[in-house]
Write a protein that holds these residues in place. Structure first.
Motif, PDB file in Angstrom:
ATOM      1  N   ASN A  32       0.826  -1.210   0.000  1.00  0.00           N
ATOM      2  CA  ASN A  32       0.000   0.000   0.000  1.00  0.00           C
ATOM      3  C   ASN A  32       0.862   1.263   0.000  1.00  0.00           C
ATOM      4  OD1 ASN A  32      -2.461  -1.319  -0.032  1.00  0.00           O
ATOM      5  ND2 ASN A  32      -2.634  -1.393   2.185  1.00  0.00           N
ATOM      6  N   PHE A  33       1.986   1.224   0.718  1.00  0.00           N
ATOM      7  CA  PHE A  33       2.913   2.367   0.688  1.00  0.00           C
ATOM      8  C   PHE A  33       3.388   2.596  -0.746  1.00  0.00           C
ATOM      9  CE2 PHE A  33       2.929   2.472   5.189  1.00  0.00           C
ATOM     10  CZ  PHE A  33       3.690   3.547   5.632  1.00  0.00           C
ATOM     11  N   HIS A  34       3.750   1.512  -1.419  1.00  0.00           N
ATOM     12  CA  HIS A  34       4.253   1.618  -2.794  1.00  0.00           C
ATOM     13  C   HIS A  34       3.171   2.160  -3.729  1.00  0.00           C
ATOM     14  CE1 HIS A  34       6.529   0.616  -6.411  1.00  0.00           C
ATOM     15  NE2 HIS A  34       5.429   0.048  -6.886  1.00  0.00           N
ATOM     16  N   ALA A  35       1.953   1.630  -3.624  1.00  0.00           N
ATOM     17  CA  ALA A  35       0.852   2.068  -4.489  1.00  0.00           C
ATOM     18  C   ALA A  35       0.514   3.541  -4.239  1.00  0.00           C
ATOM     19  CB  ALA A  35      -0.379   1.196  -4.250  1.00  0.00           C
ATOM     20  N   THR A  36       0.529   3.948  -2.976  1.00  0.00           N
ATOM     21  CA  THR A  36       0.231   5.341  -2.626  1.00  0.00           C
ATOM     22  C   THR A  36       1.279   6.280  -3.203  1.00  0.00           C
ATOM     23  OG1 THR A  36      -0.855   4.624  -0.578  1.00  0.00           O
ATOM     24  CG2 THR A  36      -0.190   6.937  -0.712  1.00  0.00           C
ATOM     25  N   ASN A  37       2.544   5.882  -3.116  1.00  0.00           N
ATOM     26  CA  ASN A  37       3.615   6.689  -3.707  1.00  0.00           C
ATOM     27  C   ASN A  37       3.465   6.790  -5.219  1.00  0.00           C
ATOM     28  OD1 ASN A  37       4.997   7.402  -1.376  1.00  0.00           O
ATOM     29  ND2 ASN A  37       6.306   5.610  -1.412  1.00  0.00           N
ATOM     30  N   GLU A  38       3.015   5.706  -5.837  1.00  0.00           N
ATOM     31  CA  GLU A  38       2.826   5.703  -7.285  1.00  0.00           C
ATOM     32  C   GLU A  38       1.751   6.713  -7.686  1.00  0.00           C
ATOM     33  OE1 GLU A  38       2.422   2.389 -10.883  1.00  0.00           O
ATOM     34  OE2 GLU A  38       1.929   1.836  -8.819  1.00  0.00           O
ATOM     35  N   LEU A  39       0.637   6.721  -6.950  1.00  0.00           N
ATOM     36  CA  LEU A  39      -0.440   7.667  -7.244  1.00  0.00           C
ATOM     37  C   LEU A  39       0.007   9.101  -6.946  1.00  0.00           C
ATOM     38  CD1 LEU A  39      -3.313   8.255  -8.107  1.00  0.00           C
ATOM     39  CD2 LEU A  39      -4.077   7.763  -5.770  1.00  0.00           C
ATOM     40  N   ALA A  40       0.705   9.284  -5.820  1.00  0.00           N
ATOM     41  CA  ALA A  40       1.205  10.615  -5.477  1.00  0.00           C
ATOM     42  C   ALA A  40       2.162  11.128  -6.551  1.00  0.00           C
ATOM     43  CB  ALA A  40       1.914  10.571  -4.118  1.00  0.00           C
ATOM     44  N   LYS A  55       7.703   6.165   3.286  1.00  0.00           N
ATOM     45  CA  LYS A  55       8.233   4.812   3.400  1.00  0.00           C
ATOM     46  C   LYS A  55       7.976   4.298   4.808  1.00  0.00           C
ATOM     47  CE  LYS A  55      12.986   6.157   4.590  1.00  0.00           C
ATOM     48  NZ  LYS A  55      14.404   5.988   4.225  1.00  0.00           N
ATOM     49  N   MET A  56       7.890   2.987   4.921  1.00  0.00           N
ATOM     50  CA  MET A  56       7.654   2.382   6.221  1.00  0.00           C
ATOM     51  C   MET A  56       8.861   2.600   7.124  1.00  0.00           C
ATOM     52  SD  MET A  56       5.671  -1.174   5.241  1.00  0.00           S
ATOM     53  CE  MET A  56       5.399  -1.644   6.956  1.00  0.00           C
ATOM     54  N   ARG A  57       8.586   2.855   8.389  1.00  0.00           N
ATOM     55  CA  ARG A  57       9.652   3.065   9.375  1.00  0.00           C
ATOM     56  C   ARG A  57       9.775   1.824  10.240  1.00  0.00           C
ATOM     57  NH1 ARG A  57       8.013   9.175  11.391  1.00  0.00           N
ATOM     58  NH2 ARG A  57       8.290  10.223   9.368  1.00  0.00           N
ATOM     59  N   GLU A  58      10.871   1.121  10.065  1.00  0.00           N
ATOM     60  CA  GLU A  58      11.044  -0.148  10.772  1.00  0.00           C
ATOM     61  C   GLU A  58      11.188   0.035  12.269  1.00  0.00           C
ATOM     62  OE1 GLU A  58      14.134  -2.446   9.066  1.00  0.00           O
ATOM     63  OE2 GLU A  58      13.156  -2.625   7.107  1.00  0.00           O
ATOM     64  N   SER A  59      11.596   1.224  12.694  1.00  0.00           N
ATOM     65  CA  SER A  59      11.776   1.463  14.125  1.00  0.00           C
ATOM     66  C   SER A  59      10.472   1.897  14.796  1.00  0.00           C
ATOM     67  CB  SER A  59      12.848   2.526  14.351  1.00  0.00           C
ATOM     68  OG  SER A  59      12.469   3.746  13.729  1.00  0.00           O
ATOM     69  N   GLU A  64       1.990   3.898  14.233  1.00  0.00           N
ATOM     70  CA  GLU A  64       2.713   5.050  13.678  1.00  0.00           C
ATOM     71  C   GLU A  64       2.820   4.952  12.161  1.00  0.00           C
ATOM     72  OE1 GLU A  64       5.549   6.022  17.557  1.00  0.00           O
ATOM     73  OE2 GLU A  64       6.135   4.497  16.099  1.00  0.00           O
ATOM     74  N   ASN A  65       3.015   3.742  11.644  1.00  0.00           N
ATOM     75  CA  ASN A  65       3.069   3.557  10.197  1.00  0.00           C
ATOM     76  C   ASN A  65       1.692   3.724   9.563  1.00  0.00           C
ATOM     77  OD1 ASN A  65       5.835   2.668   8.957  1.00  0.00           O
ATOM     78  ND2 ASN A  65       5.760   1.727  10.973  1.00  0.00           N
ATOM     79  N   CYS A  66       0.657   3.300  10.258  1.00  0.00           N
ATOM     80  CA  CYS A  66      -0.711   3.539   9.786  1.00  0.00           C
ATOM     81  C   CYS A  66      -0.962   5.043   9.663  1.00  0.00           C
ATOM     82  CB  CYS A  66      -1.733   2.926  10.737  1.00  0.00           C
ATOM     83  SG  CYS A  66      -1.878   1.131  10.638  1.00  0.00           S
ATOM     84  N   GLU A  67      -0.508   5.794  10.650  1.00  0.00           N
ATOM     85  CA  GLU A  67      -0.715   7.251  10.646  1.00  0.00           C
ATOM     86  C   GLU A  67       0.030   7.922   9.488  1.00  0.00           C
ATOM     87  OE1 GLU A  67       0.533   8.225  14.585  1.00  0.00           O
ATOM     88  OE2 GLU A  67      -1.427   7.807  15.478  1.00  0.00           O
ATOM     89  N   ILE A  68       1.208   7.388   9.134  1.00  0.00           N
ATOM     90  CA  ILE A  68       1.978   7.940   8.018  1.00  0.00           C
ATOM     91  C   ILE A  68       1.195   7.813   6.716  1.00  0.00           C
ATOM     92  CG2 ILE A  68       4.022   7.590   6.555  1.00  0.00           C
ATOM     93  CD1 ILE A  68       5.525   6.747   9.132  1.00  0.00           C
ATOM     94  N   ILE A  69       0.679   6.616   6.464  1.00  0.00           N
ATOM     95  CA  ILE A  69      -0.023   6.402   5.195  1.00  0.00           C
ATOM     96  C   ILE A  69      -1.386   7.083   5.187  1.00  0.00           C
ATOM     97  CG2 ILE A  69      -1.090   4.184   5.788  1.00  0.00           C
ATOM     98  CD1 ILE A  69      -0.414   3.265   2.932  1.00  0.00           C
TER      99      ILE A  69
END
Length: 225
Positions: A32-40, A55-59, A64-69
């Motif tokens: 989903n991160f990749h697809a969102t970046n593609e549309l953006a 991009k996903m933050r592994e730390s 928090e990653n849900c909030e980013i996307i």
């Protein structure tokens, strides 16, 4: 082996199930991160937007990653609404209605949109107009974005939200709380059921979201070839 594993032999299996489900969730989020970046990227290149790639933050945690996307998906929604407002403001009511008339030929709609973008940007390509028409007329994309935002918010607020996206012992302990015996077993069962429920809904919505984005980006690639 932990004392709880001796008392309840199915616990190691449940833990492994939880790890596997967690990985499925992360794989889905990554796509989903990749697809969102593609549309953006399409919006930035063709419609003058300035949406920052993510991009996903592994730390960080799942929440928090849900909030980013969610933030970027909300920005995309805002940009589409802005395009609609620009169209409504600069077009006569009859022409504006044509943009949403399913019986109206798409080439005519693109010509109308291109006229508006020429006013806004000084010049406009047919690709920009086509992207705008596709986004404005795609109830499928609009609904899938809204659905996915809702599910991401639910996942972030659930027991899964506080877990680090990296699959390490400490991440799991945040769910298990290192509680021994029946309480741990009960939490494991609850966590697995919660994961299964959220993941099933999330995967289904994600597939629709990714297909909707692919439809738009494929048309763009065809247009510029």
């Amino acid at each position: 082996m932990a004392l709880s594993d001796l008392l309840y032999p199915d616990n190691p299996k449940r833990k492994q199930e939880l790890i596997n489900l967690h990985q499925e969730l992360l794989d889905c989020m990554s796509t989903n991160f990749h697809a969102t970046n593609e549309l953006a990227g399409v919006l930035n290149e063709h419609l003058g937007c300035t949406i920052t790639p993510i991009k996903m933050r592994e730390s960080s945690t799942v929440k928090e990653n849900c909030e980013i996307i969610i933030q970027v998906m909300s920005e995309i929604q805002h940009q589409v609404q802005k395009i609609d407002s620009d169209m409504k403001e600069k077009l006569e009511p009859v022409l504006y209605q044509k943009l949403y008339d399913i019986k109206e030929p798409e080439l005519e709609k693109i010509a109308i949109a291109q006229r508006v973008f020429s006013i806004i940007f000084g010049e406009a390509t047919s690709t920009a107009a086509m992207v705008a028409i596709k986004l404005l007329g795609s109830n499928h994309l609009t609904l899938t974005v809204s659905k996915l935002i809702g599910l991401l918010a639910q996942i972030g607020a659930s027991v899964l939200g506080g877990v680090s996206i990296t699959i390490i012992g400490l991440g799991l302990e945040m769910i298990l709380h290192a509680i021994l015996g029946a309480v741990e077993r009960s939490q494991l069962l609850t966590a697995v059921r919660s994961y299964e429920k959220h993941l099933a809904e999330f995967k289904a919505a994600s597939e629709k979201y990714q297909c909707a984005i692919h439809e738009v980006t494929s048309l763009v690639r065809q247009q510029v070839q």
